[in-house]
Each structure stands twice: as structure tokens, then as C-alpha cells.
Motif scaffolding. Structure first.
Motif, PDB file in Angstrom:
ATOM      1  N   ILE A  96     -25.562 -39.382  -0.477  1.00 31.45           N
ATOM      2  CA  ILE A  96     -25.393 -39.657  -1.920  1.00 31.45           C
ATOM      3  C   ILE A  96     -26.868 -39.475  -2.349  1.00 31.45           C
ATOM      4  CG2 ILE A  96     -24.396 -40.711  -4.100  1.00 31.45           C
ATOM      5  CD1 ILE A  96     -22.081 -41.802  -1.883  1.00 31.45           C
ATOM      6  N   GLU A  97     -27.622 -40.339  -1.975  1.00 24.65           N
ATOM      7  CA  GLU A  97     -28.936 -40.618  -2.497  1.00 24.65           C
ATOM      8  C   GLU A  97     -29.806 -39.405  -2.544  1.00 24.65           C
ATOM      9  OE1 GLU A  97     -29.507 -45.258  -0.678  1.00 24.65           O
ATOM     10  OE2 GLU A  97     -30.133 -43.440   0.580  1.00 24.65           O
ATOM     11  N   GLU A  98     -29.371 -38.459  -1.367  1.00 19.57           N
ATOM     12  CA  GLU A  98     -30.274 -37.218  -1.317  1.00 19.57           C
ATOM     13  C   GLU A  98     -29.777 -36.153  -2.384  1.00 19.57           C
ATOM     14  OE1 GLU A  98     -32.583 -36.103   0.594  1.00 19.57           O
ATOM     15  OE2 GLU A  98     -32.431 -37.095   2.561  1.00 19.57           O
ATOM     16  N   LEU A  99     -28.526 -36.257  -2.759  1.00 17.97           N
ATOM     17  CA  LEU A  99     -28.048 -35.577  -3.950  1.00 17.97           C
ATOM     18  C   LEU A  99     -28.608 -35.884  -5.163  1.00 17.97           C
ATOM     19  CD1 LEU A  99     -25.932 -33.309  -5.173  1.00 17.97           C
ATOM     20  CD2 LEU A  99     -24.414 -35.329  -5.347  1.00 17.97           C
ATOM     21  N   HIS A 125     -31.593 -34.692  -9.138  1.00 20.81           N
ATOM     22  CA  HIS A 125     -31.275 -34.525 -10.362  1.00 20.81           C
ATOM     23  C   HIS A 125     -32.837 -34.826 -11.172  1.00 20.81           C
ATOM     24  CE1 HIS A 125     -30.040 -35.749 -14.670  1.00 20.81           C
ATOM     25  NE2 HIS A 125     -28.900 -35.259 -14.245  1.00 20.81           N
ATOM     26  N   PRO A 126     -32.843 -34.088 -12.074  1.00 21.45           N
ATOM     27  CA  PRO A 126     -34.369 -34.355 -12.731  1.00 21.45           C
ATOM     28  C   PRO A 126     -34.471 -35.533 -13.493  1.00 21.45           C
ATOM     29  CG  PRO A 126     -32.831 -32.489 -14.039  1.00 21.45           C
ATOM     30  CD  PRO A 126     -32.561 -32.819 -12.767  1.00 21.45           C
ATOM     31  N   ALA A 127     -33.682 -36.119 -13.696  1.00 18.94           N
ATOM     32  CA  ALA A 127     -33.827 -37.485 -14.382  1.00 18.94           C
ATOM     33  C   ALA A 127     -34.149 -38.535 -13.288  1.00 18.94           C
ATOM     34  CB  ALA A 127     -32.605 -37.846 -15.363  1.00 18.94           C
ATOM     35  N   VAL A 128     -33.668 -38.400 -12.102  1.00 16.77           N
ATOM     36  CA  VAL A 128     -33.837 -39.462 -11.132  1.00 16.77           C
ATOM     37  C   VAL A 128     -35.259 -39.523 -10.354  1.00 16.77           C
ATOM     38  CG1 VAL A 128     -32.719 -40.334  -8.972  1.00 16.77           C
ATOM     39  CG2 VAL A 128     -31.395 -39.440 -10.805  1.00 16.77           C
ATOM     40  N   SER A 129     -35.800 -40.545 -10.246  1.00 14.98           N
ATOM     41  CA  SER A 129     -36.975 -40.792  -9.478  1.00 14.98           C
ATOM     42  C   SER A 129     -36.877 -41.426  -8.228  1.00 14.98           C
ATOM     43  CB  SER A 129     -38.024 -41.692 -10.243  1.00 14.98           C
ATOM     44  OG  SER A 129     -39.322 -41.713  -9.792  1.00 14.98           O
ATOM     45  N   LEU A 156     -24.619 -39.384 -15.107  1.00 13.05           N
ATOM     46  CA  LEU A 156     -24.952 -39.303 -13.622  1.00 13.05           C
ATOM     47  C   LEU A 156     -23.704 -39.324 -12.952  1.00 13.05           C
ATOM     48  CD1 LEU A 156     -28.365 -41.034 -13.150  1.00 13.05           C
ATOM     49  CD2 LEU A 156     -27.813 -38.327 -13.432  1.00 13.05           C
ATOM     50  N   VAL A 157     -22.788 -40.151 -13.666  1.00 16.62           N
ATOM     51  CA  VAL A 157     -21.472 -40.208 -12.899  1.00 16.62           C
ATOM     52  C   VAL A 157     -20.739 -39.125 -12.859  1.00 16.62           C
ATOM     53  CG1 VAL A 157     -19.301 -41.326 -12.871  1.00 16.62           C
ATOM     54  CG2 VAL A 157     -21.011 -42.647 -13.230  1.00 16.62           C
ATOM     55  N   GLU A 158     -20.622 -38.364 -14.112  1.00 15.67           N
ATOM     56  CA  GLU A 158     -20.015 -37.151 -13.961  1.00 15.67           C
ATOM     57  C   GLU A 158     -20.517 -35.890 -13.487  1.00 15.67           C
ATOM     58  OE1 GLU A 158     -17.103 -36.376 -15.595  1.00 15.67           O
ATOM     59  OE2 GLU A 158     -16.985 -38.609 -15.674  1.00 15.67           O
ATOM     60  N   TRP A 159     -21.993 -36.162 -13.344  1.00 11.82           N
ATOM     61  CA  TRP A 159     -22.716 -34.817 -12.534  1.00 11.82           C
ATOM     62  C   TRP A 159     -22.259 -35.200 -11.093  1.00 11.82           C
ATOM     63  CZ3 TRP A 159     -26.870 -35.207  -8.892  1.00 11.82           C
ATOM     64  CH2 TRP A 159     -27.695 -34.159  -8.694  1.00 11.82           C
TER      65      TRP A 159
END
Length: 507
Positions: A425-428, A432-436, A470-473
Motif C-alpha cells: 500500500i505504501e508503494e502505491l 500519487h503526486p500529492a504524497v511525499s 486519497l481513500v477513494e483513489w
């Protein structure tokens, strides 16, 4: 001669004038490090400390660490490196548990009063006889300076304990992993092969990993000294300072944990990228799984492929490593290093079927496996069977023998009877462009047993993306039992002193 300290003896004899350590603008040659270490050994001998005794050490990445470390070994004693963040109560526990007879500690600073905590912990024990404080003021002489700089390294047995490394204690009190002289020596020498070291063109290593931890201690300090390299010490990792230090000292080898690479990617001045890429030869990562996105972005920015390795304190630490020169397999921790075997086992120690994709717990056998846990025969018997050490890490293996970490066995989430591996899940989420940065944990749930929670640091704090977004994505990308129902934005994720994400703080 089998003493681990002969790594320093041999290099100091062959290259006495070569720079061994650089720290805060000061350069020390191998001859100077050797002489000071001999003085430490003489100090210990004068206090009745020798072969079989244990000596504790609390210091950040400063030359005194290396000097004291090898001086303790030269005297025939065992080094017990302690985390510099320990409080007095914890210091006292480690001194008592290791049966330390003496203790070297750095004075520290007002922000990090290592010496104050060390002295208070020392006072709480009645088994440790001597405390030697090293002061922060460079004008103040070290405790060993009045001793002779000549000392003949004590001969020891290959199976004598050289170093006791304490585990983090995430499941109870910390345990001391007893590492033999041959464990530590052979592991340091193996670093020459896995890093493709050329002794005729010695490397310069950035020592940003804490030396009290096995990764920095073996791969950077011991491996660097064995090959005659130069160690540039950095007491505390800061990405901007790290880049400047690497440029100023023409660093060729950088080793770090994943969060260090994440920091370099997010904080490096673009003007320095090309200059750093022109000097950096090797970048290696260990301590935790490196996200594929960080792997990809670092190669794109610096032109250097990060070589991933794997190991634990109990394995000296290196057990497997990416093969230098081969096409990298992103997400893989490589293959076992020479002299080491790895296999996947189930809860009963039986080897899992040798099929691609089969998940099992990594077990390790070889020259790197510890003697056992200090004064803990039951814990040793639980961890080691017929020479095999079980790690607690779940992995798969491909057809070519490369291993891929799935997750820590203890980090696995069981949601409604389904096994969920946080790393997937972390790799996925990292794509996402919003996640650092992200950490996924399991939190208690009344009906499912555990629910999946993602703790996220945004790439841009002003980004309008919401937790629900992010939940929906994630829901669109993952099976129904895998996607996180809870997303929480934070400014920072807690980390250990070695840069690992401290997931137990998030539950």
C-alpha cells in the motif's frame, strides 16, 4: 591474529600518512588514529580491563568513536555501542545487562546532553567501575592522552565476542546480539567485494549513518578502514549539509536509510545535482525497504543507481546485497553475499515451496550470524536453529535467487481474516503526486480485528487534496480488503535515531 582491530593495524602499517577521518574541518591520518587507539588500549589495561571484559561507548559520529572503538578491541575487550539518545535509566540497564566494566561517553550539547545522561546512568550501577568523559571543547584533552601511543593488539579467538549490539527493544527489553570477531571482520571485508572497492583508488565515504548502529559501523567505518578509505563524519544528518559535505570532500560512497534518500530528493539544490553526480560512485540503502519511487527519482536526479542491501544487527549486519554492475531489480534486496545462505521458512522452520511468489520468513546462515543474545539462552534458542537465524522479515524470491521484502512479520495487518502487507500500500500511495512520505499501519477495529490506516506527509502542504480523496483513489487501485479506510495527514512521521519510520507511534 584474528582481532577485529587488525583492520586498523594493517591499514595504518600500509598507509600511515593517508587521511583516515575528516570531521569538522579536522583531518586525522591512519597513523594518528592508530596511535590514539593504542593510548585507549593502554588506559584500559592500566584499569585492569582486558580480554573478555566489556566496555560501553556513547558517542555520535566523531573521531573519538573510532579511536575508542578500536582501542577497546585492541585491549582484547568487547565494545558495546549505545544509542546516544538513551536516558539515564536506559543507560543503566545497558551497562548492567552487558556487564560493562568501563564506559566512554561524549559530553554532548545542551540540546543533547549525552554526558549528563551517561553519568547519571553510570551512578545507578554498581558493576561499571570507570566512566571516561570526552569533552566537547577541542582544547580539552581526552582521557587517554597521557598514555603511551605504543600497544601490541591483544590476540583473541575467532569466536570471542567483539561487539554487542542491542536491538531496538520493540518487543520487550532490548537484547544484546553477541557478534564474534570473525562475524564483524568477515562482514567488513565482504563490503570490498559488494561495493566493488579498488584499493589502488581508495574511496571517500560519507559517514551519516550513526556509528552506534550496525549499518554505519560495519559498512562505512570498518569496511572503509579495511580498504584504506577516508571517512567523512557527519554527527547529524541534514540533507543540505550532507550535499555540501559530499561536494567539498569529493565523496564517492554514500550509504543511507530510505528516509535519507527521500530527504536528499526533496531538499537538494538543483545547482548541486550535476556536481554530485560527477563524483558519487556508489549509493547504497538498507535498514528498511526503499520505495520504488525513491529508487526511480534518485536515478533520474543523480544518475546513480541505489544498490539495496539487507541485514540486521544479528547478522553483522549485511546478509544480501544488489549485485554491482548488474541491471538493478527495483524493490529487491539482492542475493546473499558470498559465504551466506538465505531461505524462506514457515512458522515451524520448514522451508516454503521454492516457487516464485511464495511468501516466507527469511532465515540466514553463514559467517555473519551472531553467537547469540547476551545472557538470553531462551531467546537465542528461539531465534537460531542448526545455525539458521530467523529474521522476522517476510519475503519472496524470484527464479534467479533475488529476494524481495514483503514486510516485517510483526507489521503485517490481518483485516477480516485477510493478510495485508503495508509495504504494498505504501508503494502505491508513493506514486500519487500529492504524497511525499507515507506509513501504513493496522489499528484496532471492532468487527474486522484491524483496520488499515495511512499516515501521509504531503509533497506540498498547500495541496488541496483531502484524506477522502486519497481513500477513494486507493479504493480504485486496490482490492476491497486492502485499501486504507483511514488517511491522516501529518507534517512529519516519527522516526528512530537511525532514520526508520517509527510505526508503533502511529497506532
Amino acid at each position: 591474529m584474528t582481532n577485529l582491530a587488525t583492520l586498523l593495524d594493517d591499514t595504518a602499517y600500509a598507509h600511515p600518512d593517508r587521511t583516515a577521518v575528516v570531521a569538522a574541518g579536522t583531518q586525522l591520518s591512519y597513523n594518528e588514529i592508530q596511535a590514539a587507539s593504542n593510548q585507549v588500549a593502554n588506559l584500559l589495561a592500566a584499569n585492569g580491563i582486558g580480554r573478555g571484559d566489556t566496555v560501553a561507548l556513547s558517542m555520535p559520529n566523531i573521531p573519538h568513536f573510532t579511536i575508542a572503538y578500536f582501542g577497546i578491541l585492541k585491549a582484547g575487550a568487547c565494545v558495546v555501542p549505545l544509542n546516544i539518545l538513551l536516558k539515564s535509566r536506559e543507560v543503566a540497564y545497558h551497562l548492567r545487562d552487558s556487564n560493562a566494566k568501563a564506559y566512554f561517553a561524549f559530553e554532548g550539547t545542551s540540546e543533547l546532553p549525552i554526558g549528563t545522561e551517561a553519568a547519571a546512568g553510570f551512578e545507578q550501577t554498581d558493576t561499571c567501575a570507570s566512566l571516561f568523559l570526552i569533552h566537547a571543547d577541542p582544547a580539552t584533552t581526552a582521557p587517554w592522552t597521557q598514555q603511551s601511543p605504543a600497544f601490541e593488539t591483544v590476540d583473541v579467538d575467532d569466536d570471542d565476542t567483539a561487539v554487542i549490539l542491542y536491538t531496538s527493544g520493540t518487543t520487550g527489553q532490548p537484547k544484546g546480539a553477541q557478534l564474534r570477531h570473525r562475524n564483524m571482520r568477515d562482514n567488513a571485508l565482504s563490503c570490498e567485494q559488494i561495493l566493488a572497492v579498488d584499493r589502488t583508488r581508495p574511496d571517500t565515504y560519507l559517514c551519516a549513518l550513526p556509528l552506534f548502529h550496525s549499518f554505519g559501523q560495519t559498512v562505512i567505518q570498518n569496511g572503509g578502514i579495511a580498504s584504506g578509505g577516508t571517512i567523512v563524519m557527519m554527527p547529524r544528518f541534514d540533507p543540505l549539509v550532507a550535499v555540501r559535505t559530499m561536494l567539498d570532500n569529493h565523496v564517492t560512497v554514500f550509504a543511507g536509510v530510505p528516509t535519507m534518500y527521500w530527504n536528499l530528493l526533496t531538499h537538494t539544490d538543483r545547482d548541486d545535482v550535476d556536481r554530485l553526480a560527477s563524483t558519487l560512485r556508489i549509493a547504497s540503502s538498507g535498514g528498511a525497504a526503499l520505495p520504488a519511487e525513491v529508487h526511480k527519482d534518485f536515478k533520474a536526479m543523480f544518475g546513480v543507481t541505489i544498490l539495496e542491501g539487507y541485514g540486521l544487527s544479528e547478522t553483522s549486519p549485511v546478509a544480501s546485497f544488489s549485485v554491482y554492475g548488474d541491471e538493478p531489480r527495483v524493490g529487491s534486496i539482492g542475493r546473499p553475499i558470498p559465504g551466506v545462505q538465505m531461505r524462506l521458512v514457515d512458522a515451524s522452520w520448514a522451508e516454503v515451496p521454492n516457487t516464485v511468489g511464495a511468501i516466507g520468513e527469511i532465515a540466514i546462515k553463514g559467517h555473519n550470524v551472531m553467537k547469540g543474545y547476551h545472557n538470553r539462552p531462551d531467546a537465542t534458542a528461539e531465534a537460531i536453529k542448526d545455525g539458521w537465524f530467523r529474521t522476522g522479515d517476510l519475503a519472496t524470491r524470484d527464479a534467479d535467487g533475488y529476494y524481495y521484502i514483503v514486510d516485517r512479520a510483526k507489521d503485517m495487518i490481518i483485516r477480516g481474516g485477510f493478510n495485508v502487507y503495508p509495504r504494498e500500500i505504501e508503494e502505491l500511495l508513493m506514486t500519487h503526486p500529492a504524497v511525499s512520505l507515507v506509513a501504513v499501519v493496522g489499528v484496532p477495529h471492532e468487527s474486522h480485528g484491524e483496520e488499515i490506516k495511512a499516515v501521509v506527509v504531503k509533497a506540498d502542504p498547500s495541496d488541496k487534496v483531502t484524506e477522502s480523496d486519497l481513500v477513494e483513489w486507493s479504493k480504485e487501485q486496490l482490492a476491497a480488503y486492502k485499501y486504507p479506510r483511514i488517511v491522516e495527514f501529518v507534517e512529519a512521521i516519527p522516526m528512530t535515531s537511525t532514520g526508520k519510520l517509527l510505526k508503533r507511534k502511529l497506532v
